[in-house]
Design a protein around this motif. Sequence first.
Motif, PDB file in Angstrom:
ATOM      1  N   SER A   1      -9.495  -7.406  -2.022  1.00  0.00           N
ATOM      2  CA  SER A   1      -8.417  -7.753  -3.041  1.00  0.00           C
ATOM      3  C   SER A   1      -9.428  -8.453  -3.786  1.00  0.00           C
ATOM      4  O   SER A   1     -10.441  -9.751  -3.297  1.00  0.00           O
ATOM      5  CB  SER A   1      -6.969  -8.878  -3.117  1.00  0.00           C
ATOM      6  N   THR A   2      -9.643  -8.599  -5.065  1.00  0.00           N
ATOM      7  CA  THR A   2     -10.025  -9.648  -6.120  1.00  0.00           C
ATOM      8  C   THR A   2      -9.160 -10.936  -6.289  1.00  0.00           C
ATOM      9  O   THR A   2     -10.113 -11.943  -7.150  1.00  0.00           O
ATOM     10  CB  THR A   2     -10.470  -9.324  -7.453  1.00  0.00           C
ATOM     11  N   ASP A   3      -7.975 -10.512  -6.000  1.00  0.00           N
ATOM     12  CA  ASP A   3      -6.727 -11.851  -6.694  1.00  0.00           C
ATOM     13  C   ASP A   3      -6.946 -12.716  -5.675  1.00  0.00           C
ATOM     14  O   ASP A   3      -6.768 -12.497  -4.140  1.00  0.00           O
ATOM     15  CB  ASP A   3      -5.965 -11.551  -7.311  1.00  0.00           C
ATOM     16  N   LYS A   4      -6.104 -13.440  -6.073  1.00  0.00           N
ATOM     17  CA  LYS A   4      -5.889 -14.660  -4.979  1.00  0.00           C
ATOM     18  C   LYS A   4      -4.551 -14.290  -4.284  1.00  0.00           C
ATOM     19  O   LYS A   4      -4.397 -15.462  -3.440  1.00  0.00           O
ATOM     20  CB  LYS A   4      -5.275 -15.876  -5.105  1.00  0.00           C
ATOM     21  N   GLN A   5      -3.447 -13.180  -4.803  1.00  0.00           N
ATOM     22  CA  GLN A   5      -2.145 -13.187  -4.081  1.00  0.00           C
ATOM     23  C   GLN A   5      -2.418 -11.809  -3.152  1.00  0.00           C
ATOM     24  O   GLN A   5      -1.583 -11.671  -2.532  1.00  0.00           O
ATOM     25  CB  GLN A   5      -1.132 -12.445  -5.069  1.00  0.00           C
ATOM     26  N   GLY A   6      -3.866 -11.128  -3.429  1.00  0.00           N
ATOM     27  CA  GLY A   6      -4.143 -10.197  -2.250  1.00  0.00           C
ATOM     28  C   GLY A   6      -3.448  -9.704  -2.521  1.00  0.00           C
ATOM     29  O   GLY A   6      -2.384  -8.150  -1.811  1.00  0.00           O
ATOM     30  N   ILE A   7      -2.891  -8.769  -3.918  1.00  0.00           N
ATOM     31  CA  ILE A   7      -1.555  -7.975  -3.483  1.00  0.00           C
ATOM     32  C   ILE A   7      -2.139  -6.434  -3.457  1.00  0.00           C
ATOM     33  O   ILE A   7      -1.300  -5.598  -2.841  1.00  0.00           O
ATOM     34  CB  ILE A   7      -1.502  -7.029  -5.605  1.00  0.00           C
ATOM     35  N   THR A   8      -3.643  -5.766  -2.940  1.00  0.00           N
ATOM     36  CA  THR A   8      -3.616  -4.728  -2.420  1.00  0.00           C
ATOM     37  C   THR A   8      -4.045  -5.009  -1.353  1.00  0.00           C
ATOM     38  O   THR A   8      -4.751  -3.819   0.053  1.00  0.00           O
ATOM     39  CB  THR A   8      -5.359  -4.075  -2.983  1.00  0.00           C
ATOM     40  N   ASN A   9      -4.092  -5.899  -0.212  1.00  0.00           N
ATOM     41  CA  ASN A   9      -4.837  -5.992   1.462  1.00  0.00           C
ATOM     42  C   ASN A   9      -3.329  -5.639   2.274  1.00  0.00           C
ATOM     43  O   ASN A   9      -2.616  -5.120   1.808  1.00  0.00           O
ATOM     44  CB  ASN A   9      -4.415  -7.257   1.527  1.00  0.00           C
ATOM     45  N   CYS A  10      -3.990  -5.517   2.572  1.00  0.00           N
ATOM     46  CA  CYS A  10      -3.342  -4.477   4.148  1.00  0.00           C
ATOM     47  C   CYS A  10      -1.867  -5.166   4.503  1.00  0.00           C
ATOM     48  O   CYS A  10      -2.148  -6.701   4.880  1.00  0.00           O
ATOM     49  CB  CYS A  10      -4.185  -4.368   5.276  1.00  0.00           C
ATOM     50  N   ARG A  11      -0.702  -4.970   4.494  1.00  0.00           N
ATOM     51  CA  ARG A  11       0.280  -5.144   5.519  1.00  0.00           C
ATOM     52  C   ARG A  11       0.428  -4.714   6.541  1.00  0.00           C
ATOM     53  O   ARG A  11       1.447  -5.078   7.225  1.00  0.00           O
ATOM     54  CB  ARG A  11       1.390  -4.897   3.610  1.00  0.00           C
ATOM     55  N   TYR A  12       0.480  -3.830   7.204  1.00  0.00           N
ATOM     56  CA  TYR A  12       1.105  -3.366   7.858  1.00  0.00           C
ATOM     57  C   TYR A  12      -0.003  -2.007   8.818  1.00  0.00           C
ATOM     58  O   TYR A  12      -1.072  -2.242   8.123  1.00  0.00           O
ATOM     59  CB  TYR A  12       2.607  -1.881   7.893  1.00  0.00           C
ATOM     60  N   LEU A  13       1.231  -2.132   9.769  1.00  0.00           N
ATOM     61  CA  LEU A  13       0.261  -1.838  11.466  1.00  0.00           C
ATOM     62  C   LEU A  13       0.605  -1.009  12.239  1.00  0.00           C
ATOM     63  O   LEU A  13       1.901  -1.162  12.462  1.00  0.00           O
ATOM     64  CB  LEU A  13      -0.506  -2.473  12.010  1.00  0.00           C
ATOM     65  N   LEU A  14       0.804   0.240  12.140  1.00  0.00           N
ATOM     66  CA  LEU A  14       1.255   1.544  13.022  1.00  0.00           C
ATOM     67  C   LEU A  14       0.451   1.526  14.774  1.00  0.00           C
ATOM     68  O   LEU A  14      -0.809   1.286  14.693  1.00  0.00           O
ATOM     69  CB  LEU A  14       1.345   2.482  12.287  1.00  0.00           C
ATOM     70  N   SER A  15       0.908   1.004  15.927  1.00  0.00           N
ATOM     71  CA  SER A  15       0.718   1.611  16.979  1.00  0.00           C
ATOM     72  C   SER A  15       1.332   2.416  18.109  1.00  0.00           C
ATOM     73  O   SER A  15       2.977   2.829  17.456  1.00  0.00           O
ATOM     74  CB  SER A  15       1.083   0.370  17.283  1.00  0.00           C
ATOM     75  N   CYS A  16       1.070   2.744  18.831  1.00  0.00           N
ATOM     76  CA  CYS A  16       1.980   4.351  19.769  1.00  0.00           C
ATOM     77  C   CYS A  16       1.581   4.247  20.623  1.00  0.00           C
ATOM     78  O   CYS A  16       0.165   2.850  21.437  1.00  0.00           O
ATOM     79  CB  CYS A  16       1.456   5.872  19.487  1.00  0.00           C
ATOM     80  N   SER A  17       1.697   4.366  21.494  1.00  0.00           N
ATOM     81  CA  SER A  17       1.839   3.714  22.973  1.00  0.00           C
ATOM     82  C   SER A  17       2.158   4.784  24.291  1.00  0.00           C
ATOM     83  O   SER A  17       3.379   5.917  24.506  1.00  0.00           O
ATOM     84  CB  SER A  17       3.161   2.671  23.411  1.00  0.00           C
ATOM     85  N   ALA A  18       2.017   5.099  25.652  1.00  0.00           N
ATOM     86  CA  ALA A  18       3.082   5.408  26.527  1.00  0.00           C
ATOM     87  C   ALA A  18       4.631   4.966  26.399  1.00  0.00           C
ATOM     88  O   ALA A  18       5.578   5.986  27.699  1.00  0.00           O
ATOM     89  CB  ALA A  18       2.429   4.862  27.755  1.00  0.00           C
ATOM     90  N   ASP A  19       5.293   4.424  25.950  1.00  0.00           N
ATOM     91  CA  ASP A  19       6.248   3.954  26.256  1.00  0.00           C
ATOM     92  C   ASP A  19       7.219   5.446  25.219  1.00  0.00           C
ATOM     93  O   ASP A  19       8.348   4.978  24.522  1.00  0.00           O
ATOM     94  CB  ASP A  19       7.564   2.784  25.651  1.00  0.00           C
TER      95      ASP A  19
END
Length: 683
Positions: A411-429
């Motif tokens: 992102s080139t703007d200060k607000q970071g509109i295109t920055n990453c917002r979410y993360l997925l994870s998977c587990s043995a549970d």
Amino acid sequence: MMANAINEVLEYLSKKGYNRTEAMLRMESANQDVDGRPIQTRVEESGGVKYGKAFDLFRNWIEENLEIYKPDLRRLLWPVFVYSFLDLVSQWYPRESKNFFNSHREIFENEHEHDLRALQAMGLPEHVDSSEIAKIYYSQRYRVTLSQTAFYNLIGFLESKEKEGGAVIVGLIQKQLNVCTVERTADEQFSLAKLIERAKRPDDFPAEDEGIPGHNPGSANVSQGAGTTVLTRLKLGQMTLDPESRQDIIGELQNEDKANPPAPGQSTLVEAFEQRIKREESEDVPGRTELPPRPPPITRDIAMEVQKVKENRDRFQIPGRTGGVGPGVSVTMFTFHNTNDSVTCLDFSGDYRLVAAGFDLHYIRVWSLDGSPLAGPPEVDGQDSRPTASHRLIGHSGPVYNVSFAPATASTDKQGITNCRYLLSCSADKTVRLWSLESWSCVVIYRGHDGPVWDVTWGPHGHYFLTGSLDRTARLWSTDRVDYLRLFVGHDRDVDHVCFHPNSAYVFTGSCDKIVRMWLVTNGYPVRMFTGHAGNITSLACSPNGKFLASSDDSGTIILWDLAPGKLLKRMRGHGKGGIWSLTWSVESTVLVSGGADGTVRVWDVQIPNDASGQGKVIGEGGAGHKMEPSVPNVSGAGGKKKAKEVMVTSDQISAFPTKKSPVYKVMFTQQNLVLAGGAYLP
């Protein structure tokens, strides 16, 4: 007693002049013992042991044959072994079938471990009637392709050894096998140069069109009822933008061109975008009904497309080889220290700001790549929310097996509109969790798998994601629903790795059954099956142009597949054994980068055929890096250091970057063709 009676009859026939009858009786009586029982003069008359004698004869002849024909002729051993064993069991020879199986199973364990385990349980005809594996082999002919010279050589030998067991092998081939003969001049794979090249390889791999359709090893066709390879037509072009979004993007690009005019000789952003649109429209693209529905585009989606155009225009271009010299590729390596071998996975965000690691201690930690502080969650109950360089995400009740950042761009703007917002994870549970990178908390838990979830990955445009699990299924999900949308069933063992096609119309799954499958997203139907790996699948990556798939296994082999015809393009060797854990493509789809357990990052030229001269370069195990394995005591007889196994490096390897005892968990090409790599130091 019986012999005297026969002699008296012969004398009587001679006196009476019945010469023809006398000759026939003499011929028949010559094959009888003193009690009148027939003497077995042919191996196919000798009961259950005939299959063992015939197989030994067949195998010994193959091993004594010319080197250039051995690799192809050896492909006949597995089907002859299977059908011989099934016939022994069906004909009620329990002892002979067990001896036959135990005597010859060792030569097939590396490639057919799963089938051997299923066959081992059979001992009675009833087992054959109820066995799924027996039904598969008996219901279809096993396909093998041979050069005409090798085939005629085979038939000539079997006919010359008819009484010693050749007739048994001929009977199995005629009844159960579909041997396709190819002239050397008609198929490049059976040219003299290719035959010599295969003879020099240390490993023996199945051909992609070998076996029974729908079963490993098999063809690219997933239909068991098809007599020939009839493949579903694929639409591999990129999804086109809707007219309204296209106009919005062009408007934003025009504003960017005015604010930052291009350098002399450089195209404008609008021109770069229109060139991409023309290229996409010339390809065979799926229609809107052939794609999973997407939410209406928002301002962030338009900003991401604009940033992609900028990065694509300004990228470091990687063409094919020029003058025989491979393109230069830069790699930035991030090494994690003091992990105590607890890191299980890594991922980099698409905006190149963050890196996330999953741990076997049930948590995830996210760092900023440049070491700058990350904003903390809102202050709650007087807790300190000052920015730190990393955040820990806690919620899983088992080891975390993979993490995946949502699609994002710098992102080139200060607000970071295109920055990453979410993360997925998977587990043995058995769960998948969606984490917010603004509040640093879990926002959704997805349940549905019946076993540990090995892999999770976002779709190219977000919203959808894909998982693979111990329960032998892959599942398609959307972030706005807690239940899965599609179930992909077909693998015989765990689904270890999954990935999307760039146009989102197809997904790929890789399993420890050594098969890669391609599925249609809209209905969950299989459209391709790729077989040829000799080890468990450890990584998958589809090329940005959507035409090729790269898959790797734990034997250190990378295979490139041409998706449209379902053909194997080439194998690439260079990594040591232990697993190639990550693959990534350049923007142009001309270069592939890999990283794995041997502690090296390797760069490969996709466009050239490997080992064109028939020669490869031999190096020590793991190349210039170090293979990561638990320490074991030295068991060599001399008490000295055991010599490392040699590894063949194919000629399409451009370069190799060794690390200092750091297995490489993740490699990723940026949109500007810089490679990011991550691993953990294991002293």
